[in-house]
Design a protein around this motif. Structure first.
Motif, PDB file in Angstrom:
ATOM      1  N   SER A 229       0.835  -1.205   0.000  1.00 11.14           N
ATOM      2  CA  SER A 229       0.000   0.000   0.000  1.00 11.14           C
ATOM      3  C   SER A 229       0.868   1.253   0.000  1.00 11.14           C
ATOM      4  CB  SER A 229      -0.918  -0.001   1.226  1.00 11.14           C
ATOM      5  OG  SER A 229      -0.145   0.130   2.410  1.00 11.14           O
ATOM      6  N   ASP A 230       0.260   2.389  -0.361  1.00  9.20           N
ATOM      7  CA  ASP A 230       1.010   3.647  -0.375  1.00  9.20           C
ATOM      8  C   ASP A 230       1.558   3.985   1.011  1.00  9.20           C
ATOM      9  OD1 ASP A 230       0.500   3.956  -3.055  1.00  9.20           O
ATOM     10  OD2 ASP A 230      -1.238   5.274  -2.779  1.00  9.20           O
ATOM     11  N   ARG A 231       0.781   3.700   2.030  1.00  8.44           N
ATOM     12  CA  ARG A 231       1.217   3.990   3.403  1.00  8.44           C
ATOM     13  C   ARG A 231       2.439   3.157   3.769  1.00  8.44           C
ATOM     14  NH1 ARG A 231      -2.720   3.652   8.776  1.00  8.44           N
ATOM     15  NH2 ARG A 231      -1.139   4.227  10.322  1.00  8.44           N
TER      16      ARG A 231
ATOM     17  N   GLN B  74       5.575   4.367   1.753  1.00  7.97           N
ATOM     18  CA  GLN B  74       6.181   5.580   2.274  1.00  7.97           C
ATOM     19  C   GLN B  74       6.967   5.300   3.559  1.00  7.97           C
ATOM     20  OE1 GLN B  74       4.147   9.307   2.314  1.00  7.97           O
ATOM     21  NE2 GLN B  74       2.592   8.646   0.854  1.00  7.97           N
TER      22      GLN B  74
ATOM     23  N   ALA C   8       7.241   9.311  -6.242  1.00  6.06           N
ATOM     24  CA  ALA C   8       5.794   9.127  -6.106  1.00  6.06           C
ATOM     25  C   ALA C   8       5.206  10.091  -5.094  1.00  6.06           C
ATOM     26  CB  ALA C   8       5.479   7.682  -5.697  1.00  6.06           C
ATOM     27  N   VAL C   9       6.011  10.497  -4.105  1.00  6.19           N
ATOM     28  CA  VAL C   9       5.542  11.397  -3.062  1.00  6.19           C
ATOM     29  C   VAL C   9       5.856  12.852  -3.413  1.00  6.19           C
ATOM     30  CG1 VAL C   9       5.734  11.984  -0.616  1.00  6.19           C
ATOM     31  CG2 VAL C   9       5.828   9.593  -1.338  1.00  6.19           C
TER      32      VAL C   9
ATOM     33  N   PRO D 206       3.393  14.103  -6.936  1.00 11.19           N
ATOM     34  CA  PRO D 206       2.160  13.323  -6.998  1.00 11.19           C
ATOM     35  C   PRO D 206       1.325  13.577  -8.251  1.00 11.19           C
ATOM     36  CG  PRO D 206       1.925  15.140  -5.450  1.00 11.19           C
ATOM     37  CD  PRO D 206       3.353  15.113  -5.865  1.00 11.19           C
TER      38      PRO D 206
END
Length: 304
Positions: free
Chosen positions: A159-161, A164, A233-234, A237
């Protein structure tokens, strides 16, 4: 995107083959040559073994990309769960190996008196803990959506979370590694200050400083670079989703290079290791007659 798959897959296979060969030769040399068989070398050999398995996982990734296999994120996560553990484990081992060098440098007599066990086992604990954290976080924060992803790798398979968290923690870890090797170089520079350049101490200090610089250069161009690239990606965005996925997938190439570097970095930066590699040959083959006849009668030397 098909061309990206071929480029990434070919690079992974080429670098990975060199990495498996180098890591295997390093472990063989540690096994065969007592002059480099110390605490530091055992830590490196363990990490080389783990990195061989990491490369094997990336081989599957490469073949899937070249054959255009599509993965759902949940399917990918189930497949790479053990790889997530190994990836974080070997990343923390860079810190552990650097800390081992610092210990040997600042407290050499105490370091030499310590038995290999349980010292080496205790040093595995932070790497194991950091390794468990990544797959555990990935499964605890799995998203309900299950999209098809460009490639099955740690940035895209979680997942994105989780991505990161993993990315930031590894960037911090990479900065710690660079700080450790800067400290080693600074310490040796201070020890060499005022000494005659022809003395053994001065030559050793220059060698350690050069080795620390080379390792930092290779590390920055491989593992650290891959984690910085994942930050796109962060940081951006608004980029198209496919562009972000492609960038994160290209990050695999320097990551695989970091799995492959131990043998080649030590071949370049250490005379002790270079001589041991030469005497070991290619798993015992292509060894000169003089090296076959030579036997080590002294205690193993420090390879720091």
């Amino acid at each position: 995107m098909n061309m990206d798959g071929y480029i990434i897959g070919s690079a992974i296979l080429a670098i990975g083959i060199a990495g498996i060969a180098g890591n295997s030769l390093f472990c063989y040399a540690v096994y065969k040559r007592p002059e480099i068989r110390g605490k530091h070398s055992f830590l490196l050999a363990v990490n080389c073994s783990v990195q061989v398995v990491c490369i094997a996982f990336e081989f599957v990734n490469a073949i899937c990309q070249m054959s255009h296999k599509q993965w759902h994120r949940s399917e990918c996560l189930n497949f790479i769960a053990f790889y997530l553990f190994l990836g974080n484990y070997q990343a923390m081992m860079y810190v552990v190996v650097g800390a081992d060098m610092l210990f040997a440098l600042f407290a050499p007599l105490r370091y030499l008196r310590l038995p290999h066990f349980p010292y080496l086992l205790l040093l595995q604990l932070p790497a194991i803990a950091f390794g468990i954290e990544h797959p555990l976080h990935a499964f605890l924060h799995r998203e309900t959506e299950d999209p098809i992803i460009f490639a099955c790798n740690p940035p895209l398979g979680t997942s994105d979370r989780t991505m990161q968290m993993w990315n930031i923690s590894n960037i911090v870890l990479s900065l710690i590694v660079l700080l450790i090797y800067a400290t080693i170089a600074f310490r040796m520079k201070c020890q060499a200050r005022g000494a005659d350049e022809s003395t053994a101490r001065a030559r050793l200090s220059k060698g350690v400083i050069r080795a620390a610089f080379l390792f930092s250069l290779f590390f920055s161009a491989s593992w650290f670079l891959s984690k910085i690239n994942d930050r796109f990606a962060v940081l951006f965005p608004n980029l198209p989703g496919q562009t972000i996925e492609a960038l994160q997938t290209y990050s695999v190439i320097p990551a695989v290079a970091s799995f492959a570097q131990t043998y080649y970095v030590h071949l370049l930066m250490s005379k002790d290791y270079r001589e041991a590699f030469k005497k070991s040959g290619l798993f015992g083959y292509f060894v000169s007659k003089d090296d076959k006849k030579s036997t080590t009668v002294s205690m193993p030397r420090s390879t720091h």
